[in-house]
Design an enzyme around this catalytic site. Structure first.
Site, PDB file in Angstrom:
ATOM      1  N   ASP A 343       0.861  -1.193   0.140  1.00 43.22           N
ATOM      2  CA  ASP A 343      -0.080   0.125  -0.104  1.00 43.22           C
ATOM      3  C   ASP A 343       0.818   1.239  -0.030  1.00 43.22           C
ATOM      4  OD1 ASP A 343      -3.199   0.347   0.808  1.00 43.22           O
ATOM      5  OD2 ASP A 343      -2.095   2.313   0.965  1.00 43.22           O
ATOM      6  N   VAL A 400      -6.947  -1.806  -5.289  1.00 48.22           N
ATOM      7  CA  VAL A 400      -7.122  -0.507  -4.842  1.00 48.22           C
ATOM      8  C   VAL A 400      -8.414   0.180  -5.006  1.00 48.22           C
ATOM      9  CG1 VAL A 400      -4.804  -0.038  -5.471  1.00 48.22           C
ATOM     10  CG2 VAL A 400      -6.273   0.442  -7.113  1.00 48.22           C
ATOM     11  N   VAL A 401      -8.482   1.549  -4.553  1.00 45.78           N
ATOM     12  CA  VAL A 401     -10.080   2.024  -4.715  1.00 45.78           C
ATOM     13  C   VAL A 401     -10.837   1.807  -6.184  1.00 45.78           C
ATOM     14  CG1 VAL A 401      -9.111   4.431  -5.429  1.00 45.78           C
ATOM     15  CG2 VAL A 401     -11.254   4.318  -4.181  1.00 45.78           C
ATOM     16  N   GLU A 402     -12.084   1.768  -6.197  1.00 47.11           N
ATOM     17  CA  GLU A 402     -12.919   1.466  -7.329  1.00 47.11           C
ATOM     18  C   GLU A 402     -13.051   2.795  -8.065  1.00 47.11           C
ATOM     19  OE1 GLU A 402     -15.395  -1.609  -9.322  1.00 47.11           O
ATOM     20  OE2 GLU A 402     -13.674  -1.574  -8.101  1.00 47.11           O
ATOM     21  N   HIS A 450     -12.564 -10.973  -9.053  1.00 45.41           N
ATOM     22  CA  HIS A 450     -13.564 -10.286  -8.207  1.00 45.41           C
ATOM     23  C   HIS A 450     -14.020 -11.164  -6.990  1.00 45.41           C
ATOM     24  CE1 HIS A 450     -17.875  -8.713  -7.800  1.00 45.41           C
ATOM     25  NE2 HIS A 450     -17.212  -7.973  -6.770  1.00 45.41           N
ATOM     26  N   ASN A 500     -23.185  -8.813 -10.121  1.00 44.26           N
ATOM     27  CA  ASN A 500     -23.682  -7.839  -9.959  1.00 44.26           C
ATOM     28  C   ASN A 500     -24.522  -7.052 -11.142  1.00 44.26           C
ATOM     29  OD1 ASN A 500     -22.757  -6.855  -7.631  1.00 44.26           O
ATOM     30  ND2 ASN A 500     -20.776  -6.224  -8.488  1.00 44.26           N
ATOM     31  N   TYR A 660     -23.680 -18.813  -4.447  1.00 45.84           N
ATOM     32  CA  TYR A 660     -22.456 -18.699  -3.544  1.00 45.84           C
ATOM     33  C   TYR A 660     -22.036 -17.152  -3.318  1.00 45.84           C
ATOM     34  CZ  TYR A 660     -20.964 -23.643  -3.022  1.00 45.84           C
ATOM     35  OH  TYR A 660     -20.994 -24.981  -2.719  1.00 45.84           O
TER      36      TYR A 660
END
Length: 716
Positions: A343, A400-402, A450, A500, A660
């Site tokens: 990080d 990391v951030v989306e 994912h 999604n 799942y």
């Protein structure tokens, strides 16, 4: 040799003790039709040999018998009741023949003795286990009860209360726990197993052990005082129903069968078991749960095949620490793959390490791990602020951030620090893999990976194939996910990928109800209590986070404007715009506090009702069937579209992704099993009643054709 077949061999040992060895051609022994027929023939040969004074059952495998061959079940259970009864009676005649041999018998148990394997050992007079043994009757997890005498013999061996717990939970029992309740007579080291079983038989032949008294106990009614029996079974019914609920009938049926059979001898008791078994075998729940088991085997089989193409992963890295990065690091390290957690900020690394330590501490507290193992796992996680630490990584997971620009920048940087053949994967839930691949020099080594939150609990990983992803890349990430203890499904790139993409049409149906005055708490209650979701749509959005839901909904609207485009404000917008983000800030559709155990507790909040009333007007009641139809039809049709478009490869993989990844009710088996059970033609007719609500409710041409031909998605 007394008897030999492809699955069973019988030979005579010293002291006229016969040894029956289960030795199927595959990696494990199963009770398929062939093995049952072989056991019957073997027992006939044994009965005809007057020299035999005792019999020991053994296995040539690492396990004893893993159970019946479940691949035979769906075809078998589709037969008429009379055919099914004949099969059950014939099978039980074989087990009775084993139990009735005119000399003492023993089972030498190693590894798994489950289902039919457990029912086999219950027919013998003695049971010796080694330290690797695990014994159990998992049939209720398949929507049925034991069918080879398990509900009859187990209560007579270990007592009604213990048997009720074993059978209704379906859990495997360790050898030590089986010994405590008398399911086995001794636990020995693996190398001493067969000798210990033979010695016990010698003692029985020498009349040092009363094998006939043990056998008679199994053939007779349970010796329970009437009042004690009534209290035991009444208590069991209450406890079992509280856990199993109305959607899973098998555990309650097991209690009823054991109760009814408790006053009967073996023959009558077995008849009670047969009738209950047949009734359950015919249920949609059994079909769904057996289907899930078979689908799980299919998906894991594909992952195993992928392992042959895969690059070996000995070292991994995750970019981005925090809760998600810490969860991925924990999962990798705990399953034996060392991982670097990289990080740009020390507090994020601390948070990630704390997350891993917290998960490990919970394992230790529950007795599933030791402080020594915890230390070893933590030593497998290397925190770093420097990219140089990832240079030896075989797989790098970007988490990391989306945000597409940030992810693209990080992915481009990573390529400069890893080897030429290192594989790079992005843990993204919404951003196109093909889009992210444009930032890379070697897009063939890149794909999506994912994970679902929380990582340690959610079994699914979506492996997303981009248009440039190589087969080796996909196979390697699938193999790594499997090594991490996850169930991977491979999907092709599209907005939302698979899970999604099918979830947000469900939310759109929910939004539509609220726009007409629907009560979110009433909708949640219907979807949880009646349809069977673990949480309804409002509660799920609060848990996911309404900021996350708002962002993902925008991605889906952009990707599929014809069906998922929005014309105005919806309930998700209302919550987001009023900074009601769900559990993460204590208020969403519901308001959250912390209970006495430190867990989030939800309550209905008048404020959220007020906001929705301002946006959409007064509350309006909807029928339960209407709520289910309006939320589920869009999800079902979108799932079918994913199959038709090749986003997901098979109904089995789609259904496992739903079970799942989203918690789709297992007793319904997934969308495709649900469609087959309902009848595709019936679903099309139902959807047509709601087609005026928009594109999400309009079935595909292929669905209409399948319905017209009375077709189904599964062949069994």
């Amino acid at each position: 040799m007394i008897y030999q077949s492809p699955t069973i061999q019988v030979e005579l040992l010293e002291d006229n003790i016969a040894k029956l060895c289960f030795n199927a051609p595959g990696s494990v022994n199963k009770f398929d039709r062939e093995t049952l027929a072989s056991l019957d023939a073997a027992l006939d040969s044994i009965k005809q040999d007057s020299n035999i004074k005792a019999l020991v059952l053994t296995s040539s495998k690492d396990t004893f018998i893993v159970g019946a061959d479940i691949t035979e079940f769906l075809g078998l259970f589709a037969q008429d009741d009379a055919v099914l009864l004949s099969w059950v009676e014939q099978a039980n005649a074989v087990f009775n023949k084993l139990e009735d041999l005119p000399f003492p018998t023993a089972s030498a148990i190693k590894g798994f003795a489950l289902g039919g394997g457990c029912e086999t050992i219950l027919t013998t007079d003695f049971r010796i286990a080694d330290t690797t043994a695990k014994i159990g009757l998992p049939e209720t997890k398949l929507g049925i009860i034991p069918g080879f005498g398990g509900t009859v013999r187990l209560p007579r061996v270990i007592g009604a209360d213990n048997a009720l717990e074993w059978i209704t939970t379906g859990k495997d029992q360790r050898a030590e726990d089986a010994l405590k309740v008398g399911a086995v007579d001794a636990v020995v080291a693996p190398q001493a197993l067969e000798a210990a079983a033979i010695q016990m038989l010698k003692d029985a032949v020498a009349e040092k052990l009363d094998w006939q008294a043990r056998r008679n106990r199994k053939l007779s009614a349970l010796t329970l005082p009437k009042l004690e029996a009534m209290m035991s079974f009444t208590t069991a019914k209450g406890m079992v129903f509280a856990v199993a609920g109305k959607h899973y009938p098998a555990p309650m049926a097991a209690v009823s069968v054991i109760e009814q059979a408790s006053t009967k001898g073996r023959a009558e008791a077995l008849q009670i078991e047969h009738q209950a078994f047949i009734k359950l075998a015919k249920t949609d729940v059994a079909k769904a749960l057996i289907g899930i088991f078979l689908n799980d085997q299919f998906v894991k089989g594909k992952a195993k095949k992928a392992g042959k193409l895969a690059k070996e992963v000995n070292n991994a890295a995750v970019l981005g620490a925090g809760i998600m990065g810490g969860g991925i690091a924990y999962q990798s390290a705990s399953k034996g793959t060392p991982i670097v957690m990289k990080d740009i900020a020390q507090p994020a690394l601390d948070l990630g390490l704390n997350e891993a330590a917290k998960l490990l501490s919970a394992q230790v507290a529950r007795g599933r791990s030791t402080p020594e193992k915890m230390a070893k796992v933590l030593n497998n996680i290397t925190p770093s602020l420097d990219y140089a630490a990832i240079k030896h990584s075989d797989v790098v997971v970007e988490a990391v951030v989306e945000h597409p620009k940030i992810k693209a920048q990080v992915l481009a940087e990573v390529e400069g620090y890893v080897s030429e053949d290192a594989i790079i994967a992005s843990n993204t839930s919404t951003i196109s893999i093909n889009l992210l691949a444009k930032s890379m020099k070697k897009p063939e080594r890149f794909c999506g990976m994912h994970f679902f939150n929380p990582v340690h609990k959610m079994p699914l990983v979506e492996v997303i194939r981009g248009e440039h992803s190589s087969e080796e890349t996909i196979a390697s990430v699938v193999a790594y996910a499997s090594k991490m203890g996850k169930t991977p499904i491979v999907v092709n790139d599209c907005p939302g990928f698979f899970v999604n993409r099918v979830l947000f049409p469900y939310f759109a149906g929910f939004n539509g109800l609220l726009a007409e005055g629907g009560d979110f708490a009433a909708i949640d209650k219907v979807m949880e209590k009646q349809f069977g979701w673990p949480m309804g749509p409002a509660y799920l959005l609060d848990v996911v986070g309404l900021d996350t839901g708002h962002h993902a909904q925008a991605v889906m609207a952009e990707g599929f404007p014809d069906r998922m485009g929005k014309s105005g404000t919806d309930a998700i917008d209302v919550m987001f715009e009023n900074k009601r983000l769900g559990q993460k800030n204590g208020k969403g559709f519901y308001v959250y506090s912390v209970d006495s155990r430190g867990k989030p507790k939800k309550d209905v909040d008048p404020t959220s009702y007020g906001l929705l009333k301002d946006a959409f007007g007064e509350l309006k009641a909807f029928e339960a069937d209407d709520i289910i139809a309006r939320t589920m039809i869009p999800m079902i049709i979108e799932t079918v579209r994913c199959l038709e478009e090749g986003i997901v490869a098979s109904p089995a993989e789609a259904d496992m992704g739903l079970v799942y990844g989203l918690g789709f009710p297992p007793f319904r088996g997934g969308v495709f099993r649900y469609l087959d059970t309902m009848g595709v033609a019936n679903f099309v007719a139902l959807a047509d009643k709601y087609a005026h609500l928009g594109g999400l409710y309009q079935v595909t041409d292929a669905m209409r054709t399948l319905a017209a031909n009375n077709g189904s998605y599964y062949q069994a």
